[in-house]
Design a protein around this motif. Structure first.
Motif, PDB file in Angstrom:
ATOM      1  N   ILE A 139      -3.028 -10.595   2.639  1.00 45.59           N
ATOM      2  CA  ILE A 139      -4.162 -11.284   1.817  1.00 45.59           C
ATOM      3  C   ILE A 139      -5.256 -11.059   2.503  1.00 45.59           C
ATOM      4  CG2 ILE A 139      -4.905 -13.639   1.311  1.00 45.59           C
ATOM      5  CD1 ILE A 139      -2.006 -14.325   0.530  1.00 45.59           C
ATOM      6  N   GLY A 140      -5.166 -11.172   4.098  1.00 47.46           N
ATOM      7  CA  GLY A 140      -6.178 -11.029   4.840  1.00 47.46           C
ATOM      8  C   GLY A 140      -7.032  -9.765   4.789  1.00 47.46           C
ATOM      9  N   THR A 141      -6.080  -8.833   4.450  1.00 45.09           N
ATOM     10  CA  THR A 141      -6.861  -7.381   4.490  1.00 45.09           C
ATOM     11  C   THR A 141      -7.580  -7.072   3.326  1.00 45.09           C
ATOM     12  OG1 THR A 141      -4.889  -6.544   5.897  1.00 45.09           O
ATOM     13  CG2 THR A 141      -6.014  -5.119   4.544  1.00 45.09           C
ATOM     14  N   LEU A 142      -6.702  -7.829   2.311  1.00 47.45           N
ATOM     15  CA  LEU A 142      -7.368  -7.813   0.918  1.00 47.45           C
ATOM     16  C   LEU A 142      -8.551  -8.414   0.734  1.00 47.45           C
ATOM     17  CD1 LEU A 142      -4.532  -7.907  -1.825  1.00 47.45           C
ATOM     18  CD2 LEU A 142      -6.199  -6.358  -1.653  1.00 47.45           C
ATOM     19  N   SER A 143      -8.726  -9.637   1.289  1.00 49.86           N
ATOM     20  CA  SER A 143      -9.736 -10.375   1.048  1.00 49.86           C
ATOM     21  C   SER A 143     -10.865  -9.835   1.615  1.00 49.86           C
ATOM     22  CB  SER A 143      -9.807 -11.766   1.946  1.00 49.86           C
ATOM     23  OG  SER A 143      -9.556 -11.486   3.231  1.00 49.86           O
ATOM     24  N   THR A 144     -10.974  -8.915   2.730  1.00 45.03           N
ATOM     25  CA  THR A 144     -12.269  -8.485   3.113  1.00 45.03           C
ATOM     26  C   THR A 144     -13.056  -7.832   2.182  1.00 45.03           C
ATOM     27  OG1 THR A 144     -11.044  -6.619   3.967  1.00 45.03           O
ATOM     28  CG2 THR A 144     -11.429  -8.275   5.376  1.00 45.03           C
ATOM     29  N   ARG A 243      -4.554   9.366   2.513  1.00 44.79           N
ATOM     30  CA  ARG A 243      -4.499  10.765   1.654  1.00 44.79           C
ATOM     31  C   ARG A 243      -4.036  10.040   0.247  1.00 44.79           C
ATOM     32  NH1 ARG A 243      -7.132  14.149   3.358  1.00 44.79           N
ATOM     33  NH2 ARG A 243      -6.141  15.153   1.568  1.00 44.79           N
ATOM     34  N   ILE A 244      -3.705   8.907  -0.048  1.00 46.69           N
ATOM     35  CA  ILE A 244      -3.659   8.848  -1.665  1.00 46.69           C
ATOM     36  C   ILE A 244      -4.985   9.134  -2.298  1.00 46.69           C
ATOM     37  CG2 ILE A 244      -3.712   6.658  -2.842  1.00 46.69           C
ATOM     38  CD1 ILE A 244      -1.135   5.491  -1.480  1.00 46.69           C
ATOM     39  N   PRO A 245      -6.198   8.529  -2.141  1.00 51.16           N
ATOM     40  CA  PRO A 245      -7.443   8.896  -2.749  1.00 51.16           C
ATOM     41  C   PRO A 245      -7.332  10.752  -3.104  1.00 51.16           C
ATOM     42  CG  PRO A 245      -7.847   7.581  -0.808  1.00 51.16           C
ATOM     43  CD  PRO A 245      -6.538   8.136  -0.651  1.00 51.16           C
ATOM     44  N   ALA A 255     -10.620   7.260  -7.676  1.00 50.44           N
ATOM     45  CA  ALA A 255      -9.714   7.680  -6.200  1.00 50.44           C
ATOM     46  C   ALA A 255      -9.677   6.231  -5.635  1.00 50.44           C
ATOM     47  CB  ALA A 255     -10.727   8.399  -5.456  1.00 50.44           C
ATOM     48  N   ALA A 256     -10.457   5.366  -5.458  1.00 50.66           N
ATOM     49  CA  ALA A 256     -10.128   3.980  -4.582  1.00 50.66           C
ATOM     50  C   ALA A 256      -9.190   3.457  -5.244  1.00 50.66           C
ATOM     51  CB  ALA A 256     -11.467   3.258  -4.522  1.00 50.66           C
ATOM     52  N   SER A 257      -8.921   3.436  -6.614  1.00 48.63           N
ATOM     53  CA  SER A 257      -8.036   2.405  -7.056  1.00 48.63           C
ATOM     54  C   SER A 257      -6.538   2.605  -6.696  1.00 48.63           C
ATOM     55  CB  SER A 257      -8.190   2.509  -8.583  1.00 48.63           C
ATOM     56  OG  SER A 257      -7.731   3.864  -9.073  1.00 48.63           O
ATOM     57  N   GLY A 258      -6.350   4.035  -6.333  1.00 50.09           N
ATOM     58  CA  GLY A 258      -5.080   4.176  -5.804  1.00 50.09           C
ATOM     59  C   GLY A 258      -4.658   3.474  -4.539  1.00 50.09           C
ATOM     60  N   ASN A 259      -5.422   3.168  -3.426  1.00 49.52           N
ATOM     61  CA  ASN A 259      -5.278   2.507  -2.428  1.00 49.52           C
ATOM     62  C   ASN A 259      -5.149   0.773  -2.742  1.00 49.52           C
ATOM     63  OD1 ASN A 259      -4.944   4.273  -0.285  1.00 49.52           O
ATOM     64  ND2 ASN A 259      -7.070   4.155   0.376  1.00 49.52           N
ATOM     65  N   ILE A 260      -6.045   0.434  -3.771  1.00 50.47           N
ATOM     66  CA  ILE A 260      -5.886  -0.953  -4.056  1.00 50.47           C
ATOM     67  C   ILE A 260      -4.340  -0.945  -4.761  1.00 50.47           C
ATOM     68  CG2 ILE A 260      -6.790  -2.570  -5.778  1.00 50.47           C
ATOM     69  CD1 ILE A 260      -9.646  -1.406  -5.708  1.00 50.47           C
ATOM     70  N   SER A 312       4.640   5.933  -8.340  1.00 51.91           N
ATOM     71  CA  SER A 312       4.991   6.384  -6.830  1.00 51.91           C
ATOM     72  C   SER A 312       4.117   5.499  -5.975  1.00 51.91           C
ATOM     73  CB  SER A 312       4.514   7.966  -6.731  1.00 51.91           C
ATOM     74  OG  SER A 312       3.058   8.050  -7.052  1.00 51.91           O
ATOM     75  N   PHE A 313       2.759   5.311  -6.206  1.00 52.39           N
ATOM     76  CA  PHE A 313       1.895   4.332  -5.241  1.00 52.39           C
ATOM     77  C   PHE A 313       2.654   3.019  -5.256  1.00 52.39           C
ATOM     78  CE2 PHE A 313      -2.346   6.513  -6.659  1.00 52.39           C
ATOM     79  CZ  PHE A 313      -1.705   7.728  -5.792  1.00 52.39           C
ATOM     80  N   SER A 314       3.437   2.364  -6.483  1.00 51.67           N
ATOM     81  CA  SER A 314       3.802   1.110  -6.403  1.00 51.67           C
ATOM     82  C   SER A 314       4.968   1.185  -5.535  1.00 51.67           C
ATOM     83  CB  SER A 314       4.073   0.796  -7.697  1.00 51.67           C
ATOM     84  OG  SER A 314       2.924   0.644  -8.677  1.00 51.67           O
ATOM     85  N   LEU A 315       5.828   2.207  -5.941  1.00 44.30           N
ATOM     86  CA  LEU A 315       7.163   2.194  -5.022  1.00 44.30           C
ATOM     87  C   LEU A 315       6.957   2.371  -3.360  1.00 44.30           C
ATOM     88  CD1 LEU A 315       9.229   4.568  -7.417  1.00 44.30           C
ATOM     89  CD2 LEU A 315       9.659   2.051  -6.883  1.00 44.30           C
TER      90      LEU A 315
END
Length: 395
Positions: A139-144, A243-245, A255-260, A312-315
């Protein structure tokens, strides 16, 4: 009631650890805001990450002498000082020093917070609480990112948090709002830790460790295997973030949505892990999480398809979510008398996030998809770690 407040205070410590991940998210923003080169901007991330390699073992040694609570307070003070510095003077050099201090604080919080969670947890609840704590850290990471996106952008509309560029253009420095928010949360956490976290007992500090003892601990085959497990796990996770993007080379706008998706999956996985570990043995759950991670990684090698890619990203995120707390807690539970040494060593192993991605990037120079073989190799080693935990290992 007091025990619950102690656990809550330690959860807030993990929220602060998540703030420590902000440095990596700020690199590209700082590059534009202060008009510096990519390499210069990357020093921001490096200055925070390097602290894990430099401070972890020495802080574990010092913790054995003064206790986990005092070490936690020292870490929070370092972190708080780092958050206050850009409020006083907002320049690139002060940002660099601030991130260095915040990285030092985050390192110390990792060294003390992970084993301290065992001290405040009810019997049998350590692994579960540590997974929940990692969810709070997420949560702390996402909040930034959310603070920058929502608060920073909104305040900029009213003329706040802007800089005048050399050519007269207005540059967004909305990320500046992070530091006063960090400072307020850290101050609250510091107060609650002082009041509610129990002081070290005489037994906790009557056998102080040394750097030599910490390094000698790696002579234990089990601890060495777990240390390398943390090293390769952190390296695999950082490689995925990097590398996900690249999967979306044909659609850079998403591309950024993959990391989200990956971060959200990490968060959901840690919440689920905290619940599952109330009923399942950690060693069995470790098998499950690694199997899910490998499945998600293998799916990345399939021909590009929207559905299989997002799955795959979710898993991978759900599988990765609990590997760190599982390895850490299982090692501490097996050798509770070596908690200071293990904590310092395991936190040092986080530098895998700095080294493994270098190899991943090297392979990506030749083929971006083949680069995912590196995190897959890390997961194969983690399978060995899971097998090591099948039965008790003598020290």
């Amino acid at each position: 009631m007091k025990n619950s407040l102690s656990v809550f205070a330690v959860f807030l410590v993990f929220l602060a650890m998540g703030f420590g991940d902000a440095a990596g998210q700020l690199v590209s923003i700082i590059e534009k805001a202060f008009n510096v080169t990519p390499f210069t901007a990357s020093l921001v991330s490096f200055s925070g990450m390097i602290m894990f390699g430099v401070l972890s073992v020495p802080m574990g040694v010092q913790q054995s002498r003064i206790g986990k609570k005092k070490m936690l307070i020292i870490g929070l003070l370092f972190f708080l000082l780092g958050a206050i510095l850009p409020i006083v003077a907002f320049t690139f050099p002060t940002i660099l020093v601030a991130v260095l201090l915040m990285g030092a604080g985050a390192t110390i919080l990792q060294v003390s917070g992970n084993p301290l969670m065992r001290d405040v947890s009810s019997p049998g609840k350590y692994s579960s609480n540590l997974s929940f704590a990692q969810a709070v850290k997420a949560i702390g990471t996402l909040s930034t990112s959310l603070i920058i996106l929502i608060a920073g952008t909104s305040l900029m509309k009213y003329g706040w948090f802007t800089l005048q560029g050399e050519n007269g253009e207005v540059m967004n420095i909305g990320f500046r709002i992070l530091f006063p928010i960090f400072a307020c949360v850290l101050l609250l956490t510091l107060i609650l830790v002082i009041i509610f976290v129990p002081n070290a007992t005489k037994q906790d500090i009557e056998k102080p460790t040394t750097v030599g003892k910490c390094l000698k601990t790696l002579g234990n085959p089990y601890i060495l295997a777990m240390f390398l497990g943390i090293f390769f796990y952190c390296g695999a996770e950082a490689s995925m973030f990097n590398r996900i993007p690249s999967i979306f080379e044909h659609s850079p706008e998403i591309a950024a949505s993959g990391n989200i998706v990956f971060i959200v999956a990490l968060f959901v996985g840690r919440l689920l892990g905290g619940v599952i570990l109330r009923y399942m043995k950690p060693k069995n759950f470790l098998y499950m999480t690694i199997a899910i991670s490998i499945l998600g990684n293998l799916m990345l090698f399939l021909p590009y398809n929207n559905i299989s890619t997002w799955v795959s990203f979710s898993l991978i995120g759900i599988g990765f979510a609990n590997i760190f707390p599982l390895i850490f807690s299982m090692c501490i539970e097996r050798y509770p008398d070596k908690s200071n040494e293990i904590s310092g060593l395991m936190t040092t192993a986080i530098v895998g996030a700095a080294f493994v991605p270098l190899l991943t990037g090297l392979v990506a120079n030749y083929d971006s998809k083949l680069a995912f073989l590196i995190p897959l190799a890390c997961l194969i080693y983690l399978t060995f770690v899971a097998l090591v935990n099948r039965k008790p290992v003598k020290s």
